[in-house]
Design an enzyme around this catalytic site. Structure first.
Site, mmCIF file in Angstrom:
data_model
loop_
_atom_site.group_PDB
_atom_site.id
_atom_site.type_symbol
_atom_site.label_atom_id
_atom_site.label_comp_id
_atom_site.label_asym_id
_atom_site.label_seq_id
_atom_site.Cartn_x
_atom_site.Cartn_y
_atom_site.Cartn_z
ATOM 1 N N VAL A 141 0.828 -1.205 0.000
ATOM 2 C CA VAL A 141 0.000 0.000 0.000
ATOM 3 C C VAL A 141 0.861 1.253 0.000
ATOM 4 C CG1 VAL A 141 -1.610 1.370 1.402
ATOM 5 C CG2 VAL A 141 -2.046 -1.071 1.021
ATOM 6 N N GLU A 142 1.935 1.241 0.778
ATOM 7 C CA GLU A 142 2.757 2.447 0.908
ATOM 8 C C GLU A 142 3.475 2.809 -0.391
ATOM 9 O OE1 GLU A 142 2.991 4.651 3.169
ATOM 10 O OE2 GLU A 142 1.896 3.707 4.817
ATOM 11 N N THR A 143 4.170 1.855 -1.003
ATOM 12 C CA THR A 143 5.041 2.215 -2.140
ATOM 13 C C THR A 143 5.035 1.212 -3.282
ATOM 14 O OG1 THR A 143 6.962 1.164 -1.074
ATOM 15 C CG2 THR A 143 6.629 3.527 -0.667
#
Length: 357
Positions: A141-143
């Site tokens: 989700v983050e990167t």
């Protein structure tokens, strides 16, 4: 592997040159050129310069160096836009939010990441008690597993939000204080490590690396999990995995506890206002949860801790609900959003399920 406690100065010195490297990717088509607004440097901002003097004195840093770094920072309008709340009345939409992350590209990348790092994920799960699926979900989700770590100058982003945080935000004062502390952490880290703060790239809010850690999180939670004597959250998947697991463990992750249970309602007893009042903070014993009209089954009836009713709005459609545990609340400490937490949890579970087919 025994984890080492790395002093701040050594941590700073160990940060890799990749901090200054933008992520690869296809170039985007640029819109037609517009007349650029004049750049605003923080050397002309009295409060920023006063902060620089105070910071240098409190931290024992070179005053000229601190004033130069803050003074070189430019106001980043993208940061202000990124933290400005949407107009009142704009509905939240869990189904649309979920679709951004539980999708084929991210699922395929998650499977590759898991397969490439299977042993390290298993070791982190064994040492910290944090499921591999949750770690995989966060990084995805983050990167998108390191593909999109951010292209904004971290120094510009954090300085902008430290001194020009939008006043329309309901928590503007608290967020301003938060970003001033992050600016202090960043500059302290960089001076002791001989790093140019203006070389660091990250998100519009100043988060960096595969797990998108803010400077204070680098100091508090990042660990050397590959045993090479340095912490690298840009190029070491092992350090990324260990640091994410350490983050959750530090915030109270309880091994073997689910993050949430299915929930439905008994209309005759339902007191939705009471159930939603604590928001995402687990506040109800199972007995009180049931007394207010929530219905859970199976292992949820034996849950040893407290529960929260988590509402995920679906724009004009009926909301989705789950019964959140203390572990669900821990996931929200990474990003204070129930929508984020559910996306992380469901992405990790979807990747795991795909690997088991």
């Amino acid at each position: 592997m025994k984890r080492r406690s790395i002093p701040l100065a050594l941590l700073a010195a160990s940060l890799p040159p990749a901090w200054a490297t933008a992520p690869s990717g296809h170039p985007k088509t640029r819109p037609a050129a517009r007349k650029a607004a004049p750049e605003r440097f923080y050397r002309d901002h009295p409060a920023a310069m006063a902060f620089a003097d105070d910071l240098a004195q409190r931290r024992g840093l070179d005053t000229g160096w601190v004033r130069e770094q803050i003074g070189r920072a430019r106001r980043l309008d993208a940061a202000i836009r990124g933290v400005t709340p949407p107009p009142a009345g704009v509905p939240k939409n869990w189904a649309a939010y979920r679709a951004r992350f539980i999708e084929p590209v991210r699922l395929a990348a998650g499977q590759r990441f898991w397969l490439d790092n299977r042993a390290t994920l298993a070791r982190a799960e064994a040492e910290f008690g944090v499921p591999a699926s949750l770690i995989v979900g966060v990084i995805g989700v983050e990167t998108l597993y390191g593909r999109h770590t951010g292209t904004h100058k971290v120094m510009d982003a954090i300085t902008t939000l430290a001194f020009d945080f939008p006043a329309v935000h309901p928590r503007a004062a608290a967020r301003t204080a938060f970003f001033r502390d992050e600016l202090e952490q960043l500059l302290s880290l960089c001076q002791r490590g001989g790093i140019d703060p203006h070389s660091l790239l990250g998100s519009f809010a100043g988060a960096m690396g595969w797990p998108q850690f803010m400077p204070s999180s680098w100091v508090k939670y990042a660990i050397d999990f590959d045993g090479d004597g340095r912490i690298d959250l840009f190029d070491s998947p092992a350090d990324v995995i260990g640091s994410v697991a350490n983050y959750f463990k530090t915030f109270g992750w309880q091994s073997a506890m689910p993050t949430h249970y299915p929930v439905r309602f008994d209309p005759a007893r339902l007191d939705l206002d009471t159930l939603l009042a604590p928001d995402i903070l687990p506040s109800f014993s199972v007995e009180n949860f049931l007394a207010n009209g929530a219905v859970v089954d199976g292992e949820a009836l034996q849950h040893p801790g407290k529960l929260a009713l988590i509402e995920l709005q679906n724009a004009g459609a009926p909301s989705s609900y789950v019964a959140g545990t203390d572990n669900f609340y821990v996931v929200t400490r990474y990003n204070w959003s129930s929508y984020y937490a559910m996306a992380v949890i469901e992405l990790g579970e979807a990747v795991k399920a795909a690997l088991q087919r």
